[in-house]
Write an enzyme that holds these catalytic residues in place. Structure first.
Site, PDB file in Angstrom:
ATOM      1  N   HIS A  19       0.831  -1.245   0.110  1.00 36.83           N
ATOM      2  CA  HIS A  19      -0.147   0.112  -0.018  1.00 36.83           C
ATOM      3  C   HIS A  19       0.877   1.358   0.000  1.00 36.83           C
ATOM      4  O   HIS A  19       2.035   1.213   0.525  1.00 36.83           O
ATOM      5  CB  HIS A  19      -0.916  -0.060   1.097  1.00 36.83           C
ATOM      6  CG  HIS A  19      -2.190  -0.973   1.123  1.00 36.83           C
ATOM      7  ND1 HIS A  19      -3.325  -0.740   2.132  1.00 36.83           N
ATOM      8  CD2 HIS A  19      -2.056  -2.278   0.553  1.00 36.83           C
ATOM      9  CE1 HIS A  19      -3.842  -1.789   1.664  1.00 36.83           C
ATOM     10  NE2 HIS A  19      -3.211  -2.833   0.954  1.00 36.83           N
ATOM     11  N   GLU A  47       0.766   3.996   1.828  1.00 36.88           N
ATOM     12  CA  GLU A  47       1.273   4.486   3.201  1.00 36.88           C
ATOM     13  C   GLU A  47       2.122   3.595   3.645  1.00 36.88           C
ATOM     14  O   GLU A  47       3.307   4.144   4.202  1.00 36.88           O
ATOM     15  CB  GLU A  47      -0.052   4.184   4.186  1.00 36.88           C
ATOM     16  CG  GLU A  47      -1.124   5.216   3.772  1.00 36.88           C
ATOM     17  CD  GLU A  47      -2.345   4.427   3.019  1.00 36.88           C
ATOM     18  OE1 GLU A  47      -3.224   4.490   3.249  1.00 36.88           O
ATOM     19  OE2 GLU A  47      -1.922   3.554   2.138  1.00 36.88           O
ATOM     20  N   CYS A  95      -6.677   2.124   5.215  1.00 32.98           N
ATOM     21  CA  CYS A  95      -7.432   0.904   5.695  1.00 32.98           C
ATOM     22  C   CYS A  95      -6.891   0.433   7.251  1.00 32.98           C
ATOM     23  O   CYS A  95      -5.866   1.206   7.669  1.00 32.98           O
ATOM     24  CB  CYS A  95      -6.842  -0.371   4.741  1.00 32.98           C
ATOM     25  SG  CYS A  95      -5.280  -0.811   4.713  1.00 32.98           S
ATOM     26  N   CYS A 133      -3.076   0.088   7.425  1.00 33.93           N
ATOM     27  CA  CYS A 133      -2.240   1.079   7.345  1.00 33.93           C
ATOM     28  C   CYS A 133      -2.292   2.265   8.338  1.00 33.93           C
ATOM     29  O   CYS A 133      -1.571   2.770   8.943  1.00 33.93           O
ATOM     30  CB  CYS A 133      -2.532   2.060   5.830  1.00 33.93           C
ATOM     31  SG  CYS A 133      -2.084   1.134   4.389  1.00 33.93           S
TER      32      CYS A 133
END
Length: 152
Positions: free
Chosen positions: A52, A54, A82, A85
């Protein structure tokens, strides 16, 4: 750099992700307004659920700054984080989170749940919906093109 400039850089990362066939999510970590790291979604191409934007930005910032505590850093991300993260934000002690689009399916900073409301040992300052229109439209355009591609 201003918050607008930093979110614009996150949007650039999101556009790069989209050009690579990834869901367009981009992130930037700044310290005192200076860019420390960037990240973008790379799950499909990397075949990795952890890839991801992040997570990539946090990993690079830790390496650049030489430690896991990012307590003087701000994270700008185009989509509400999410659960994974959000946990990484808590664990890395990010000072401030600024995100654009809300995520009604997996958002863990307000939309589905707010993990920052739980009694964890760290709570960043949060600005939600920052440059929301630009961030949301990038995602909408991506998924619209994807649907048309599948139909055609």
């Amino acid at each position: 750099m201003t918050d607008e400039m930093l979110m614009s850089l996150a949007l650039e990362q999101a556009r790069l992700a989209a050009a690579e066939g990834e869901v367009p999510v981009g992130a930037v970590i700044a310290k005192n307004g200076e860019v420390i790291s960037t990240g973008r979604n790379r799950r499909e191409n990397g075949k990795n659920a952890l890839a991801h934007a992040e997570i990539e930005a946090i990993d690079l910032a830790c390496k650049k700054l030489g430690g896991w505590r990012l307590w003087e850093c701000d994270l700008f991300v185009t989509l509400e984080p999410c659960p994974m993260c959000t946990g990484a934000i808590i664990n890395s002690r990010i000072r401030r989170l600024v995100y654009g689009a809300f995520d009604p399916k997996a958002g863990s900073c307000s939309s589905v749940i707010n993990l920052f409301d739980l009694p964890y040992n760290h709570k960043p300052e949060v600005t939600a919906g920052f440059m929301q229109e630009e961030c949301s439209s990038l995602l909408s355009e991506f998924f619209e093109k994807l649907r048309k591609k599948k139909e055609g």
